[in-house]
Design an enzyme around this catalytic site. Structure first.
Site, short mmCIF file in Angstrom:
data_model
loop_
_atom_site.label_atom_id
_atom_site.label_comp_id
_atom_site.label_asym_id
_atom_site.label_seq_id
_atom_site.Cartn_x
_atom_site.Cartn_y
_atom_site.Cartn_z
N MET A 73 0.88 -1.16 0.00
CA MET A 73 0.00 0.00 0.00
C MET A 73 0.92 1.21 0.00
O MET A 73 1.69 1.41 0.92
CB MET A 73 -0.91 0.02 1.23
CG MET A 73 -1.93 1.15 1.20
SD MET A 73 -3.22 1.00 2.47
CE MET A 73 -2.39 1.79 3.86
N SER A 74 0.85 2.00 -1.06
CA SER A 74 1.78 3.11 -1.22
C SER A 74 1.62 4.14 -0.11
O SER A 74 0.56 4.26 0.51
CB SER A 74 1.57 3.79 -2.58
OG SER A 74 1.82 2.89 -3.63
#
Length: 397
Positions: A73-74
């Site tokens: 998840m950036s």
């Protein structure tokens, strides 16, 4: 035992948005509203909420057999920056390539009830949890697809396409899936350095409107990068995707044992990300030099190589950038360290490129990227990078 109090996710979200505004991650009210609406922590239920709402840290989703992240998840800041680049409007049709769920939720907030969002990932182990999290948080209208993003996704044309994995090339399927006034935001990797580039449809090709630093896990499948990496010795590596760059491991390692040549440019050192990009695209035979902290501490390699630095490489020699304090150049001065029999010539070229950037292009946003599909011209111009499906050209203001 950790006795620190558990903070309310709503407070964490408010703090995140405030910090994103202060750091220019969020600039528009629409993106701020999207970040306020989506319960980010519910897309990462296995980690503390503080990590999910951290501006600059990623959340691991899946690792490979060597323990390296292949899906994350950036970080919130990077997601905000790319969504600002995308400039989504209500009612648009948007495709996301590379999925973890939360970014698709932000996109759904941005397109509103009459827009459409499709998110695709090559890995069922990634898209499955994303689907569950989207349904659990009220974003069941987002379409999830398991497919190789290189081939595109039926359902276009799309007003916007956003790619959330580092891409080595831009396949025809992405350009063809854009509307006439469509925009693609993609973390494009060129000679080992990655920038998130907003590219507008421009006839058969694409022209950039903005770009910024980005770091993503690499694309998998048909679009995977074609890179070479050699270890000169423990803790020292050279990496490039340019087939023209010679990587003679034995000779280049031997160059490290020769006396180092130090050359100073008299040019100011600042805006390191812009300088890094210019060097990467303007040195004649460039690779990325990496050195681990132990090697740097030993004095063999300068600290500039800790996170990678553009290196000018020949068969038996190489040169790379360094810096030193110099009040006459505004704080720091750019210089070059060179090793090997060809050190003088490499240092001369490198210094000339440093001076040219300082004299003519020392500002943010000086580069304009263009992507043209199809065969490359011959010979290939200096500021042109050959890809599988086309060419990337860069001009400098």
């Amino acid at each position: 035992m950790d006795d620190s109090p558990v903070r309310d996710p709503k407070v964490l979200r408010e703090d995140m948005i405030r910090a994103l505004r202060e750091q220019d991650g969020i600039r528009s009210q629409s993106v701020a509203a999207a970040f306020a609406a989506v319960p980010r922590h519910l897309f990462a239920p296995d980690v503390p909420a503080e990590l999910a709402y951290n501006l600059h840290r990623t959340v691991p989703v899946k690792k490979d057999e060597n323990g390296l992240d292949i899906s994350v998840m950036s970080a919130a800041h990077l997601q905000a920056v790319m969504l600002e680049q995308l400039e989504v409007e209500p009612g648009m049709k948007v495709l996301e390539i590379g999925s973890n769920g939360v970014n698709a939720a932000y996109l759904q907030e941005l397109v509103g009830p009459y827009g459409e969002v499709t998110t695709v990932d090559i890995d069922p182990d990634v898209i499955g949890p994303a689907r569950l999290h989207l349904d659990a948080t009220g974003y069941s209208q987002v379409k999830t697809v398991v497919a190789d993003g290189e081939s595109g996704v039926p359902g276009g044309p799309y007003d916007r396409i956003i790619v959330t994995v580092a891409a080595w090339d831009i396949p025809p399927s992405w350009i063809g899936a854009l509307t006439e006034k469509g925009r693609l935001v993609v973390p494009l990797t060129v000679r080992g350095t990655t920038r998130s580039i907003a590219l507008d449809r421009d006839g058969d090709g694409l022209t950039s409107r903005s770009y910024g630093l980005a770091h993503f896990v690499p694309m998998q499948g048909e679009g995977a990068a074609q890179e070479r990496k050699v270890m000169l010795r423990d803790g020292v590596a050279l990496q490039t995707d340019d087939v023209r760059v010679p990587l003679n491991t034995q000779a280049l390692n031997g160059a490290l044992d020769t006396s180092r040549l130090e050359r100073w440019s008299g040019a100011a050192y600042d805006l390191p990300d812009e300088l890094d990009l210019y060097l990467t695209l303007n040195l004649s035979s460039v690779a990325r030099l990496h050195a681990d902290p132990a090697v740097i501490d030993s004095g063999i390699i300068e600290p500039s190589a800790r996170f990678g630095v553009p290196a000018l490489v020949s068969d038996d020699s190489f040169a790379y950038r360094t810096r030193r304090e110099n009040a006459d150049t505004g704080g720091f001065e750019s210089g070059v360290i060179a090793h090997g029999p060809n050190a003088e010539a490499l240092a001369d070229e490198y210094v000339n490129v440093l001076r040219r950037w300082a004299d003519n292009h020392r500002r943010r946003g000086a580069a304009t990227f263009r992507y043209l599909p199809g065969p490359a011209p011959s010979p290939l111009p200096q500021d042109t990078v050959l890809r599988r499906h086309g060419i990337v050209t860069v001009t400098w203001a």
